[in-house]
Design a protein around this motif. Structure first.
Motif, PDB file in Angstrom:
ATOM      1  N   GLY A 261       0.817  -1.214   0.000  1.00 52.33           N
ATOM      2  CA  GLY A 261       0.000   0.000   0.000  1.00 52.33           C
ATOM      3  C   GLY A 261       0.846   1.257   0.000  1.00 52.33           C
ATOM      4  O   GLY A 261       0.526   2.231   0.682  1.00 52.33           O
ATOM      5  N   ALA A 262       1.946   1.251  -0.753  1.00 54.32           N
ATOM      6  CA  ALA A 262       2.904   2.367  -0.747  1.00 54.32           C
ATOM      7  C   ALA A 262       2.315   3.593  -1.421  1.00 54.32           C
ATOM      8  O   ALA A 262       1.486   3.499  -2.331  1.00 54.32           O
ATOM      9  CB  ALA A 262       4.189   1.949  -1.443  1.00 54.32           C
ATOM     10  N   ARG A 263       2.771   4.760  -0.957  1.00 59.44           N
ATOM     11  CA  ARG A 263       2.421   6.041  -1.560  1.00 59.44           C
ATOM     12  C   ARG A 263       3.704   6.836  -1.789  1.00 59.44           C
ATOM     13  O   ARG A 263       4.591   6.860  -0.934  1.00 59.44           O
ATOM     14  CB  ARG A 263       1.481   6.832  -0.648  1.00 59.44           C
ATOM     15  N   CYS A 264       3.801   7.494  -2.924  1.00 57.36           N
ATOM     16  CA  CYS A 264       5.012   8.229  -3.307  1.00 57.36           C
ATOM     17  C   CYS A 264       4.961   9.646  -2.750  1.00 57.36           C
ATOM     18  O   CYS A 264       3.970  10.369  -2.943  1.00 57.36           O
ATOM     19  CB  CYS A 264       5.148   8.261  -4.828  1.00 57.36           C
ATOM     20  N   VAL A 265       6.044  10.064  -2.080  1.00 63.79           N
ATOM     21  CA  VAL A 265       6.104  11.430  -1.543  1.00 63.79           C
ATOM     22  C   VAL A 265       6.457  12.446  -2.617  1.00 63.79           C
ATOM     23  O   VAL A 265       6.350  13.653  -2.383  1.00 63.79           O
ATOM     24  CB  VAL A 265       7.138  11.508  -0.398  1.00 63.79           C
ATOM     25  N   LEU A 266       6.859  11.994  -3.792  1.00 60.88           N
ATOM     26  CA  LEU A 266       7.229  12.909  -4.866  1.00 60.88           C
ATOM     27  C   LEU A 266       6.038  13.295  -5.733  1.00 60.88           C
ATOM     28  O   LEU A 266       5.882  14.456  -6.103  1.00 60.88           O
ATOM     29  CB  LEU A 266       8.323  12.280  -5.739  1.00 60.88           C
ATOM     30  N   CYS A 267       5.193  12.301  -6.069  1.00 60.59           N
ATOM     31  CA  CYS A 267       4.059  12.590  -6.951  1.00 60.59           C
ATOM     32  C   CYS A 267       2.726  12.206  -6.350  1.00 60.59           C
ATOM     33  O   CYS A 267       1.675  12.540  -6.909  1.00 60.59           O
ATOM     34  CB  CYS A 267       4.239  11.883  -8.299  1.00 60.59           C
ATOM     35  N   GLY A 268       2.725  11.470  -5.212  1.00 59.50           N
ATOM     36  CA  GLY A 268       1.480  11.040  -4.585  1.00 59.50           C
ATOM     37  C   GLY A 268       0.872   9.799  -5.195  1.00 59.50           C
ATOM     38  O   GLY A 268      -0.261   9.442  -4.856  1.00 59.50           O
ATOM     39  N   GLY A 269       1.592   9.122  -6.104  1.00 61.78           N
ATOM     40  CA  GLY A 269       1.061   7.929  -6.754  1.00 61.78           C
ATOM     41  C   GLY A 269       1.090   6.707  -5.859  1.00 61.78           C
ATOM     42  O   GLY A 269       1.673   6.715  -4.767  1.00 61.78           O
ATOM     43  N   ASP A 270       0.463   5.630  -6.341  1.00 66.65           N
ATOM     44  CA  ASP A 270       0.386   4.388  -5.575  1.00 66.65           C
ATOM     45  C   ASP A 270       1.611   3.520  -5.865  1.00 66.65           C
ATOM     46  O   ASP A 270       1.506   2.410  -6.418  1.00 66.65           O
ATOM     47  CB  ASP A 270      -0.912   3.632  -5.932  1.00 66.65           C
ATOM     48  N   HIS A 271       2.763   4.004  -5.510  1.00 58.52           N
ATOM     49  CA  HIS A 271       4.013   3.266  -5.704  1.00 58.52           C
ATOM     50  C   HIS A 271       5.067   3.847  -4.767  1.00 58.52           C
ATOM     51  O   HIS A 271       4.904   4.965  -4.257  1.00 58.52           O
ATOM     52  CB  HIS A 271       4.475   3.362  -7.164  1.00 58.52           C
ATOM     53  N   PRO A 272       6.170   3.136  -4.510  1.00 58.86           N
ATOM     54  CA  PRO A 272       7.226   3.685  -3.658  1.00 58.86           C
ATOM     55  C   PRO A 272       7.896   4.891  -4.304  1.00 58.86           C
ATOM     56  O   PRO A 272       7.809   5.108  -5.518  1.00 58.86           O
ATOM     57  CB  PRO A 272       8.199   2.512  -3.495  1.00 58.86           C
ATOM     58  N   ALA A 273       8.587   5.675  -3.496  1.00 57.76           N
ATOM     59  CA  ALA A 273       9.231   6.891  -4.000  1.00 57.76           C
ATOM     60  C   ALA A 273      10.437   6.589  -4.879  1.00 57.76           C
ATOM     61  O   ALA A 273      10.866   7.462  -5.627  1.00 57.76           O
ATOM     62  CB  ALA A 273       9.649   7.788  -2.838  1.00 57.76           C
ATOM     63  N   ASN A 274      10.989   5.361  -4.796  1.00 58.61           N
ATOM     64  CA  ASN A 274      12.138   5.010  -5.632  1.00 58.61           C
ATOM     65  C   ASN A 274      11.727   4.263  -6.891  1.00 58.61           C
ATOM     66  O   ASN A 274      12.566   3.649  -7.550  1.00 58.61           O
ATOM     67  CB  ASN A 274      13.132   4.171  -4.837  1.00 58.61           C
ATOM     68  N   TYR A 275      10.459   4.304  -7.255  1.00 59.50           N
ATOM     69  CA  TYR A 275       9.966   3.648  -8.471  1.00 59.50           C
ATOM     70  C   TYR A 275      10.444   4.421  -9.694  1.00 59.50           C
ATOM     71  O   TYR A 275      10.209   5.627  -9.823  1.00 59.50           O
ATOM     72  CB  TYR A 275       8.440   3.587  -8.428  1.00 59.50           C
ATOM     73  N   LYS A 276      11.143   3.719 -10.619  1.00 65.01           N
ATOM     74  CA  LYS A 276      11.717   4.388 -11.790  1.00 65.01           C
ATOM     75  C   LYS A 276      10.668   4.868 -12.783  1.00 65.01           C
ATOM     76  O   LYS A 276      10.941   5.737 -13.599  1.00 65.01           O
ATOM     77  CB  LYS A 276      12.691   3.442 -12.495  1.00 65.01           C
ATOM     78  N   GLY A 277       9.473   4.303 -12.688  1.00 67.73           N
ATOM     79  CA  GLY A 277       8.418   4.751 -13.582  1.00 67.73           C
ATOM     80  C   GLY A 277       7.667   5.957 -13.085  1.00 67.73           C
ATOM     81  O   GLY A 277       6.709   6.402 -13.733  1.00 67.73           O
ATOM     82  N   CYS A 278       8.077   6.519 -11.952  1.00 65.22           N
ATOM     83  CA  CYS A 278       7.428   7.708 -11.395  1.00 65.22           C
ATOM     84  C   CYS A 278       7.607   8.896 -12.340  1.00 65.22           C
ATOM     85  O   CYS A 278       8.667   9.074 -12.956  1.00 65.22           O
ATOM     86  CB  CYS A 278       8.007   8.015 -10.017  1.00 65.22           C
ATOM     87  N   ALA A 279       6.580   9.703 -12.445  1.00 63.43           N
ATOM     88  CA  ALA A 279       6.644  10.871 -13.336  1.00 63.43           C
ATOM     89  C   ALA A 279       7.709  11.854 -12.882  1.00 63.43           C
ATOM     90  O   ALA A 279       8.410  12.457 -13.702  1.00 63.43           O
ATOM     91  CB  ALA A 279       5.284  11.553 -13.399  1.00 63.43           C
ATOM     92  N   GLU A 280       7.854  12.037 -11.559  1.00 60.00           N
ATOM     93  CA  GLU A 280       8.877  12.946 -11.055  1.00 60.00           C
ATOM     94  C   GLU A 280      10.281  12.402 -11.298  1.00 60.00           C
ATOM     95  O   GLU A 280      11.223  13.162 -11.511  1.00 60.00           O
ATOM     96  CB  GLU A 280       8.659  13.190  -9.561  1.00 60.00           C
ATOM     97  N   ALA A 281      10.423  11.085 -11.272  1.00 60.45           N
ATOM     98  CA  ALA A 281      11.732  10.487 -11.549  1.00 60.45           C
ATOM     99  C   ALA A 281      12.140  10.724 -12.995  1.00 60.45           C
ATOM    100  O   ALA A 281      13.308  11.003 -13.296  1.00 60.45           O
ATOM    101  CB  ALA A 281      11.707   8.994 -11.241  1.00 60.45           C
TER     102      ALA A 281
END
Length: 377
Positions: A261-281
């Motif tokens: 149930g991870a939430r990203c502190v960078l974009c607020g998405g349903d994934h960890p903050a170190n996810y390479k597919g994150c928009a902010e990444a």
């Protein structure tokens, strides 16, 4: 032979004129050596700089304060020269100092007062890094360090390489479980210098055949494991800690939440903050070989289609001479022809009105012409 006395009469009357050149013995050797060994104290572009002034320090990034004027007075009071500069970035305040001595003073003062900032390691303080392949996983990091020190190398740090295996969690493809296992590769940090570079000549260690290589650079920018921002590491970060799995203001080690149930502190998405597919990444990571983002998201204004050029069909390969000589002669009939009415009466009386001649029947057609002319076909 007698010599006339008149030829040598004025030899004793010559006058010697002293030369204007000084002799070497007349020079003061002490003065000469003093001038030779003198060192100019004038600063110019060819002067050898000291270690602290060799390179300009990299900037320090601060959290923007409420009062910039108060920050300037604080910097001057802590030892910064009036030549420093401040620049507002997107989410931080960039502080650029001129000398390494200023950088060290301000960095210590910021840490002492626990201000929120991050910085980069000085170039002259960066270690010399190598990768040693072929060290069995049964040897510990301390075993490798002792073995290298016995060979005369100064070792700052030894780190065993790990293989990370991630297993996706059912129902949430962005979350996964992580497992680590050691691999026969160790990373070694040494102080900068020519003596440390000799480690590349090493091919045996702990009775094993090894290979020493330079570490490969990653196409991704480093991500801080303290504040989760890209571009720096946690060793040089004094920003507030943030969790990689949730939105809480705490470190990842203090969080009991799973990645399911991870939430990203960078974009607020349903994934960890170190996810390479994150928009902010994707926005933060810039390819080192180009100025465009790595895997940029497609946009309408930049999307385009390329129509492949049309080329004429390739020429088909014809028959060879041998095949053409052995193949049977085609029996394609010539189109029917009607004898014109206004033709010669002799032709009309000799040939029928309509006639067909083929290639095979051409000799017989010629021989059947009712003329008293021999046929040689």
């Amino acid at each position: 032979m007698q010599v006339d006395g008149s030829d040598t009469a004025g030899v004793s009357d010559w006058i010697q004129i002293p030369t204007k050149k000084r002799k070497a013995a007349d020079l003061d050797l002490n003065v000469k050596n003093a001038k030779k060994n003198a060192v100019s104290t004038d600063k110019n572009q060819f002067q050898i700089l000291s270690n602290d002034e060799e390179l300009r320090p990299r900037p320090i990034f601060l959290t923007p304060p409420d009062n910039i004027d108060a920050l300037k007075k604080w910097l001057l009071a802590k030892g910064a020269k009036p030549t420093f500069s401040l620049k507002l970035e997107k989410e931080s305040l960039k502080l650029q100092l001129e000398t390494t001595a200023e950088f060290r003073l301000i960095q210590r003062a910021l840490k002492a007062e626990n201000k929120t900032f991050y910085y980069f390691q000085l170039p002259q303080e960066k270690p010399f890094k190598v990768v040693i392949k072929g060290i069995h996983t049964s040897y510990s990091e301390e075993d490798v360090k002792i073995a290298l020190e016995e060979l005369g190398y100064t070792i700052l740090r030894v780190h065993r390489g790990m293989k990370i295996t991630r297993t996706p969690i059912e129902g949430n493809p962005s979350a996964s479980t992580k497992s680590m296992e050691p691999i026969p590769i160790v990373f070694v940090d040494l102080p900068k210098g020519d003596e440390s570079k000799k480690i590349h000549n090493l091919d045996r260690l702990l009775h094993q055949v090894i290979k020493v290589e330079a570490p490969k650079s990653s196409k991704w920018l480093p991500q801080c494991k303290r504040c989760m921002l890209y571009g720096h590491t946690r060793n040089f970060c004094n920003m507030p800690p943030r969790c990689v799995k949730c939105l809480g203001p705490h470190g990842t080690a203090d969080c009991n939440k799973t990645e399911e149930g991870a939430r990203c502190v960078l974009c607020g998405g349903d994934h960890p903050a170190n996810y390479k597919g994150c928009a902010e990444a994707k926005k933060a990571n810039i390819s080192k070989s180009s100025k465009s983002p790595i895997n940029p998201p497609p946009t309408e204004e930049h999307s385009y289609s390329v129509t492949p050029p049309s080329f004429p069909p390739l020429r088909t390969k014809g028959k060879s001479y041998a095949k053409a000589a052995t193949s049977p002669i085609p029996t394609a009939a010539h189109p029917s022809s009607t004898i014109p009415e206004n033709s010669d009466p002799l032709i009309q009386s000799t040939l029928p009105g309509t006639w067909d001649i083929t290639c095979t029947s051409l000799p017989s057609a010629i021989c059947s012409v009712p003329y008293d002319v021999p046929c040689y076909v």
